[in-house]
Design an enzyme around this catalytic site. Structure first.
Site, mmCIF file in Angstrom:
data_model
loop_
_atom_site.group_PDB
_atom_site.id
_atom_site.type_symbol
_atom_site.label_atom_id
_atom_site.label_comp_id
_atom_site.label_asym_id
_atom_site.label_seq_id
_atom_site.Cartn_x
_atom_site.Cartn_y
_atom_site.Cartn_z
ATOM 1 N N HIS A 133 0.813 -1.197 -0.004
ATOM 2 C CA HIS A 133 0.034 0.127 -0.057
ATOM 3 C C HIS A 133 0.707 1.354 -0.025
ATOM 4 O O HIS A 133 0.161 2.326 -0.090
ATOM 5 C CB HIS A 133 -0.842 -0.047 1.386
ATOM 6 C CG HIS A 133 -0.211 0.426 2.555
ATOM 7 N ND1 HIS A 133 0.361 -0.747 3.381
ATOM 8 C CD2 HIS A 133 0.086 1.335 3.199
ATOM 9 C CE1 HIS A 133 0.826 -0.586 4.355
ATOM 10 N NE2 HIS A 133 0.607 0.866 4.376
HETATM 11 C C1 UD1 Z 1 -2.193 5.343 6.139
HETATM 12 C C2 UD1 Z 1 -0.980 5.931 6.481
HETATM 13 C C3 UD1 Z 1 0.253 5.043 6.567
HETATM 14 C C4 UD1 Z 1 -0.214 3.469 7.000
HETATM 15 C C5 UD1 Z 1 -1.628 3.277 6.526
HETATM 16 C C6 UD1 Z 1 -1.799 1.804 7.217
HETATM 17 C C7 UD1 Z 1 -0.807 8.418 6.581
HETATM 18 C C8 UD1 Z 1 -0.053 9.730 5.994
HETATM 19 N N1 UD1 Z 1 -0.589 7.114 5.950
HETATM 20 O O1 UD1 Z 1 -1.970 5.262 4.777
HETATM 21 O O2 UD1 Z 1 1.418 5.343 7.229
HETATM 22 O O3 UD1 Z 1 0.856 2.705 6.615
HETATM 23 O O4 UD1 Z 1 -2.478 4.139 6.609
HETATM 24 O O5 UD1 Z 1 -2.790 1.266 6.565
HETATM 25 O O6 UD1 Z 1 -1.376 8.650 7.507
HETATM 26 N N2 UD1 Z 1 -9.390 4.231 2.255
HETATM 27 C C9 UD1 Z 1 -10.628 3.540 2.065
HETATM 28 N N3 UD1 Z 1 -11.044 3.123 3.250
HETATM 29 C C10 UD1 Z 1 -10.685 3.366 4.559
HETATM 30 C C11 UD1 Z 1 -9.347 3.848 4.452
HETATM 31 C C12 UD1 Z 1 -8.750 4.570 3.327
HETATM 32 O O7 UD1 Z 1 -11.042 3.141 1.070
HETATM 33 O O8 UD1 Z 1 -11.008 2.972 5.467
HETATM 34 C C13 UD1 Z 1 -8.956 4.541 0.834
HETATM 35 C C14 UD1 Z 1 -9.100 6.095 0.473
HETATM 36 O O9 UD1 Z 1 -9.247 6.069 -1.136
HETATM 37 C C15 UD1 Z 1 -8.249 6.974 0.841
HETATM 38 C C16 UD1 Z 1 -6.684 5.833 0.944
HETATM 39 O O10 UD1 Z 1 -7.421 4.761 1.072
HETATM 40 O O11 UD1 Z 1 -7.819 7.913 0.082
HETATM 41 C C17 UD1 Z 1 -5.567 6.268 1.554
HETATM 42 O O12 UD1 Z 1 -6.131 6.455 2.800
HETATM 43 P P1 UD1 Z 1 -4.994 7.315 3.863
HETATM 44 O O13 UD1 Z 1 -5.607 7.005 5.408
HETATM 45 O O14 UD1 Z 1 -5.146 8.644 3.429
HETATM 46 O O15 UD1 Z 1 -3.566 6.899 3.729
HETATM 47 P P2 UD1 Z 1 -3.183 5.155 3.817
HETATM 48 O O16 UD1 Z 1 -2.681 4.952 2.488
HETATM 49 O O17 UD1 Z 1 -4.270 4.354 4.143
HETATM 50 N N1 UDP Z 2 -3.102 -6.103 8.902
HETATM 51 C C1 UDP Z 2 -4.499 -6.950 8.876
HETATM 52 N N2 UDP Z 2 -5.209 -7.245 8.080
HETATM 53 C C2 UDP Z 2 -4.637 -6.952 6.584
HETATM 54 C C3 UDP Z 2 -3.392 -6.579 6.496
HETATM 55 C C4 UDP Z 2 -2.608 -5.779 7.811
HETATM 56 O O1 UDP Z 2 -4.989 -7.026 10.201
HETATM 57 O O2 UDP Z 2 -5.129 -7.234 5.643
HETATM 58 C C5 UDP Z 2 -2.587 -5.710 10.197
HETATM 59 C C6 UDP Z 2 -1.124 -6.149 10.430
HETATM 60 O O3 UDP Z 2 -1.001 -7.396 10.880
HETATM 61 C C7 UDP Z 2 -0.569 -4.958 11.178
HETATM 62 C C8 UDP Z 2 -1.320 -4.085 10.796
HETATM 63 O O4 UDP Z 2 -2.416 -4.271 9.901
HETATM 64 O O5 UDP Z 2 -0.816 -5.407 12.494
HETATM 65 C C9 UDP Z 2 -0.288 -2.991 10.023
HETATM 66 O O6 UDP Z 2 -0.839 -2.185 9.280
HETATM 67 P P1 UDP Z 2 -0.373 -1.480 7.679
HETATM 68 O O7 UDP Z 2 0.459 -2.401 7.038
HETATM 69 O O8 UDP Z 2 -1.956 -1.033 7.195
HETATM 70 O O9 UDP Z 2 0.359 -0.370 8.477
HETATM 71 P P2 UDP Z 2 1.854 0.091 8.713
HETATM 72 O O10 UDP Z 2 2.251 -0.692 9.644
HETATM 73 O O11 UDP Z 2 2.354 -0.005 7.197
HETATM 74 O O12 UDP Z 2 1.882 1.340 8.819
#
Ligand code: UD1
Ligand code: UDP
Length: 360
Positions: free
Chosen positions: A205
């Site tokens: 992601h």
């Molecule tokens: C965010 C964090 C990242 C983390 C990730 C974990 C920031 C800057 N980034 O990234 O560090 O690794 O979360 O998962 O805070 N969306 C959905 N449903 C949801 C949430 C998001 O569809 O419930 C989609 C939306 O299109 C949104 C995109 O995901 O625009 C990105 O979501 P966002 O929270 O901005 O950043 P992440 O890429 O999830």
């Molecule tokens: N995780 C989960 N389901 C998934 C993918 C990830 O429960 O399908 C959990 C994973 O085990 C970890 C957390 O989500 O505990 C990490 O989140 P993510 O990778 O979204 O964020 P990051 O650590 O990169 O910020």
């Protein structure tokens, strides 16, 4: 009246980090409230973690949703400013490096509320990552900095943070992993996903992998070359889903792309995997403790301890297929080093330090 601790969470990786801290503070009788900013809102990105990890219902849900960085961070700040002003907590606790973290740090510090940062001091030294900016700002503003690894202590020292503010406490993400280990059922995961043979679990992601169509195309090529060798199960984060699908990710008979999984189901799969391919932060740590070979598709990591004391290695997209081939031939290591204090007690250490700080 004892002072209130206000926890601010909002994105998937926050929840497994907050759960053990909240539980341990409850054990000490510290009054607490939990804020969910609404940064993540899909059931499988948020609610499932509350259910599975025994987190309390959020006291407040700001419901900010998705937006650009500025809009999302600002919306969280606006919501929190009023809340912090009215609740007057004795401390705000933030987790990790997401936008919810930095937004809460800015609000707490401007209202002169003591700030605690769980997972302080991690550095990728890559300022193209929004998380690196969030980490730097949050740490600069924090009164208590809880570090998961000795390298983090060194970074904070180099940045001039007073040693008395920094505490090496272990890793609350690993507290949650160890507390739930018995629930990670590999046989159930295999049956659920009809996995017949060896398999790789992947999560992808990061903007550096999925935002640009050329990166997405290169990633799909690499993942298909992995799927030529072994079944791949990819619970795909919503970010970049459309781009990866357009680049043909789903079009391989051994590549199974599914929706994000609940924590217990996800780690059941990871535990049984022959290898994991990821760009997640937390997954690098979880594979380190589970002893599963982890290939991180990034140029750097803020978690080098998972390489020196774990099962993680950085790989390029070009090198990934060969790395998987070698890994499948070698099998899992029998033993591997584990980072110091990743022992399931980080939440207790953090809670004790917070309670002492608040004089409770
Ligand atoms: C965010 C964090 C990242 C983390 C990730 C974990 C920031 C800057 N980034 O990234 O560090 O690794 O979360 O998962 O805070 N969306 C959905 N449903 C949801 C949430 C998001 O569809 O419930 C989609 C939306 O299109 C949104 C995109 O995901 O625009 C990105 O979501 P966002 O929270 O901005 O950043 P992440 O890429 O999830
Ligand atoms: N995780 C989960 N389901 C998934 C993918 C990830 O429960 O399908 C959990 C994973 O085990 C970890 C957390 O989500 O505990 C990490 O989140 P993510 O990778 O979204 O964020 P990051 O650590 O990169 O910020």
């Amino acid at each position: 009246m004892p002072e209130l601790v206000l926890h601010v969470t909002g994105a998937r990786p926050n929840f497994p980090k907050a759960a053990p801290v909240i539980r341990a503070l409850s054990g000490l009788g510290v009054p607490q409230e939990l804020v969910h900013t609404g940064q993540h809102y899909d059931e499988q990105m948020s609610e499932v973690f509350f259910r599975q990890l025994g987190l309390p219902e959020p006291d407040v849900d700001l419901g900010v949703g998705s937006a650009t960085h500025a809009k999302q961070t600002a919306a969280i700040m606006v919501g929190l400013e009023e809340l912090v002003g009215s609740r007057k907590p004795g401390m705000v606790v933030v987790y990790g490096d997401v936008n919810s973290t930095v937004a809460a740090a800015l609000v707490a510090s401007k209202q002169q509320v003591p700030l605690a940062h769980v997972e302080a001091g991690l550095r990728s030294f890559d300022m193209t990552m929004p998380e690196e900016i969030n980490r730097l700002v949050t740490d600069r503003l924090s009164d208590l900095l809880f570090a998961t690894s000795p390298d983090a202590i060194a970074h904070l020292g180099n940045e001039g943070v007073a040693p008395g503010r920094i505490h090496l406490v272990g890793n609350p993400m690993i507290d949650t992993l160890l507390a739930n280990l018995d629930r990670f059922d590999v046989a159930a995961a295999r049956a659920e996903h009809a996995l017949t043979d060896r398999f790789v679990v992947a999560t992808l992601h990061r903007p550096s992998n999925v935002d640009d169509p050329a990166d997405a195309a290169a990633l799909v090529k690499a993942m298909h070359a992995v799927a030529d060798q072994v079944q791949v199960l990819l619970p795909l984060h919503p970010r970049g889903r459309g781009r990866l699908e357009a680049a043909g990710l789903f079009d391989h008979p051994q590549m199974r792309v599914i929706d994000p999984l609940g924590y217990v189901e996800f780690l059941g799969l990871v535990r049984g995997a022959d290898a994991v391919v990821t760009d997640s932060g937390g997954v690098q740590e979880e594979t380190t403790i589970l002893g599963v070979p982890c290939f991180t598709l990034r140029a750097n990591t803020e978690r080098p301890i998972t390489i020196t004391h774990g099962t993680n290695q950085l790989v390029t997209r070009e090198r990934l297929p060969q790395a998987i081939e070698e890994c499948l031939a070698a099998g899992r290591a029998e033993t591997w080093p584990v980072p110091p204090l990743w022992d399931g007690k980080a939440g207790e250490r953090i809670a004790a330090i917070i309670a002492t700080y608040l004089g409770q």
